[in-house]
Structure formats: C-alpha cells, structure tokens
Scaffold this active site. Sequence first.
Site, PDB file in Angstrom:
ATOM      1  N   LYS A   1       0.857  -1.184   0.000  1.00 19.56           N
ATOM      2  CA  LYS A   1       0.000   0.000   0.000  1.00 19.56           C
ATOM      3  C   LYS A   1       0.892   1.233   0.000  1.00 19.56           C
ATOM      4  CE  LYS A   1      -2.139   1.147   3.800  1.00 19.56           C
ATOM      5  NZ  LYS A   1      -1.704   2.529   4.114  1.00 19.56           N
TER       6      LYS A   1
ATOM      7  N   ASP B   1      10.550   9.253  -9.012  1.00 19.81           N
ATOM      8  CA  ASP B   1      10.146   8.795  -7.673  1.00 19.81           C
ATOM      9  C   ASP B   1      10.903   7.528  -7.300  1.00 19.81           C
ATOM     10  OD1 ASP B   1       8.782   8.867  -5.276  1.00 19.81           O
ATOM     11  OD2 ASP B   1       7.001   7.830  -6.043  1.00 19.81           O
TER      12      ASP B   1
END
Length: 576
Positions: A151, A350
């Site tokens: 997650k 990222d």
Amino acid sequence: MSVKHAISRGLEMGRSVFQLGLLKSGGRVAAKLRADRFRVGPSVRSAQPQAFLPSRYRYYRTSLRGLAAQLQSAGFRRMMGGGSPRNRAVFLAFGLGVGLIEQQLEDDRRSAATCQEIQAVFSKKRFQTPLKPFTSGYKLEDYIIGNQIGKGSNAAVYEAAARFAPPKESDRKCSLVQLREDEEEGETSRSMTCCSSLRNFPLAVKMMWNFGAGSSSEAILKSMSQELVPAVPLALKQEKEQITLDGHFGDLPKRVSAHPNVIRVYRAFTADVPLLPGAQEEYPDVLPARLNPAGLGNNRTLFLVMKNYPCTLRQYLEVSTPGRKQSSMMLLQLLEGVDHLCRQGVAHRDLKSDNVLLEFDSDGCPHLVITDFGCCLAQNDSSLQLPFNSMWVNRGGNASLMAPEVSSALPGSGVVIDYSKADAWAVGAIAYEIFGQHNPFYRPLALESRSYQEKQLPALPSSVPADVQLVVGLLLRRDPSKRPSARVAANMLHLSLWGRKALANQDSTGMRKLADWLLCQSAVVLLRGCSGPSGNTVEAELQRSFLSNLDLEDLRTAVGFLLYGREQSQACILSE
C-alpha cells in the site's frame, strides 16, 4: 630555437589545432567533459572529420591523410627553397602531427564500427517477458483477488490469479527461503508460505485511488495515464485505446519497450471499486460513499495487472546483506533500468527502494525491476526538460531523493528543469542502502539535496570495490554537468566487473584493446545464451544489455572516469 624543439612544437601544434580547433565543433561537449573537467587525457571523437569542417575550408576537406601529405610535401619544398630553418621545421612537423591524428582517427573508426556491429547483433535479441501473453483479462471479474501485499500513497496492491488460462510461471526463484535458512524454524516456515502464495497467486492487481478523476473511464485513463507508461501494447482494449488516443481526451504518454529491469503492466482497465480485504481498516477514506459513508473516493477507478514479486528492495535489504558482487550487480541493474527509461524519454522521478521490486534468478542472484510510474515525466521528444514557470508545476515525488538541480530550481519565465540525470542521482543515493549503509538523505542524517556538500557524504564501507565507490561518488555530484549519465555509470560498472584485464594497459584515447575484449565478450555471451538456463541469469541479462547499448563515446568516457579514479587512488596511496 633548436630544430628538435621546433619539430616538437610543430607536432604539438598539429595535434592541438585539429583536435581543439577544426574538429572540436562536433565533439565539443564530450571532449570538454573528458579533458577539461575531469582531466583524464585528451581524446578524439570517432566521427568522420570532414563533417566537422566548415565549407570555407574546402582545401582541407579531402581528408586528414591527404592534408597531411600536402603539408609534408609543402614542407619539403620549403626546405629545398628559402625560409629560415626554424620555420621550415615547424611547417614540416605540423604536417607530421596531422598525419598522426589521422592514424588515431582510423583506429577510432575501426573501434566505432566494432561497437556498431556488436550493438546490431544484441539489439535484435529483444527481452522476453517471463509471463505468457494474455488473451483475456480486461475485467476485474476475470481475477481471483487474494491478500493485500502493499500500500502506498496512491494505490493498494493485492495478490491475484487469473480465472482464465493462468500464465506460465517464471523460471526465477520467488522465495525468501534462501535468505532465512540460518534463521529459526518459525521464520523459515513463514518464508515457505510466501513461496506457496506466489505459486497460487502469480499476478498482482494494483487498485489506484480515485479522488478527483470522476467515474468515466476516459477521464480516469487521462488522469492516471502515467501509470500506463510500462504497459504492453495490448494492455488496454483496442476500443479504449482508440478513444483515449483520438485527441479528445488527450494523448497517453509514450510507452517504454520491454526491459528486464522495468516492470510490465499486462492489463489496464477501469471497474467499480470493490470492498477488498483490509480496505475498511487500511484505507477507509479513499472508498466511495456506497462502501463507506465517510469515504471521499469515486465509484470507479483504474486497475493494473502485473507480475507478483515476493518483496521490495527495501524489504529484502532489511533481512539480508547481499555479497560484494551481488550488490554491484544490483546497483548496475538500477542504472540499466534508468538508462532504458532515459533513452525512451521517460524520467521516473520517484525512485526509492520501496519502488523497486525483487525476485531471484536461477543462481539465487537478486533481480530488480523499477515500478510505480505515477510520478513519471514521459515526453515524445525525449528531451526530459520540463518548463518550470510556476510552483504549481509537479516536480515529481519523494522530495528526499530529488536531485539537486530539481529540488533547488526556482520557478520563473524561461526556467527549465532538466531530468536527464536526475534518476541517476537517486540511484547513487539508493546505493548506500544496497551496500548496507543508511541512506544519507533520510533521517537521522537527512542531508538536503538542495544544499548538501559532496564532502558531507559518508564513506561507503571499505569492502565496497574502489570502482563502485567512484561511481557512487560521481552519481552524487551536485552539478549535473559533472555527473555521468546512467549509461556511462553503467559502463563503468560493466568494465569493473568483467573487463578488468582489458583495462589493465588501457588509456583513455586508444580503444583497440578494449574493442578486442568486446569481441571476445560478445562471443562468450552468445554461447552462454545458447547453453540453457544459465543464459537466463541476471549476469547474462546485464551483459546482453551492455552489448546492445554500446557506443564508442560513452565507452571512452567511462574508461576515462575509471582511469582517472585509479590515478587518484594511486596518488593517495603514494602520498600516505
């Protein structure tokens, strides 16, 4: 001035004028990078010299060899005629100097031809994805959803299996049992459970969180289109592809081709948000109102289907310390992945150890893939330059590992952020984690990329090879113009791992010895690829990737960096 001195001066003039004058326009950047900034010795670009000469130099366009012959002939005529001995000697030596340059250029042409031939052979051998092609699976109902396996800030990931013909399992080992054999029995049992789970659920389904994209499929695809950059050609249904690409809803970013170190998205579709295991506890706020009255999410969202990997790089490094060679190959895989993205006009923006997935090859070596492209910059012109005219422009995620040229940029008219070396800088920071150190840009040290000084960077362990330490130090240079590209840094590691003997008596200008080694290496890799399972290892994939991206100028720059680093190391040893 003596005749000997005059000849020496003429030779020097012959070299300098043609290397730094007439021939410099075509290789200005590379030559300056090698000679001026890093002082690794002069070099000559391998292109044809005639292309660099302006039209007004028609006399010199025949070729350097012809020019040298004409200069030498004129020198002899002057020697037989009038003029001072000094001037005659200088003029003759000038012609001899040009002749020496022609020999160097001929060697370069041969080396460049060797690189091009090798590249042509290996570039035809495309990377084959480990899963069989999908023939269905464009609906959420086509999959059995298991437990949550991850997650993030924008999505949740669940293990999954296809209800239709399941893909063939990869040859790669997917278990962490090898890491925990010396641990207590309970730990080993949990690792075996993980392996069993991967066999039962070979896929992973990523459910994006949809707050503001609406519930229409077209709006969702447009808003989350960056996630489709690593998608295979048939990831979307053909009609959806046409609707999205017709210009009405905006073009999807370009998609990168398959690469062993970049994740592949096999299916992408929109569907109603289901109530998956752990949803109410883990992310209640992103659920739609029909599932949670207090939820803020929309009814539909984007789902991505990928291969299921056993862990992230960060999870692996928390329980294991890879060996010296394995660590170097892990770093090399990240650089190969970043180089592949850069060549196709994509900056990840990222990169962090949480966004790198990991499995094991048939030899037990960690195999890394870059994932999570939600913050990427994908451009059709491959420039990787983003206009930064406002603070509202998205510079990417993960501020801690944002390259200095990105984090320190100030918005303004005409300001452009260059991302061509930003991901390579992030790889340099992640290298600390790979080699068992704390990432210096995370707390508690928490250096800031916008203001740190290179001397503040902590030293890597002494067990890390000197060449690898050099690569990491260069990747973390603040000035991107003094920082090697991912391709050059990868070449440095390739040469350090497999080309040490070829570098033993190598200089930064002559590439003939290295070209001979490349031919031998190519033969070895080709034979290994035909020998069965050993051709599917991480090491074999890395070598094929290196050979398929050969470029003489990049290779010469990598050699120059390595030789410079070794000279500096020897100087330090002597000074001590």
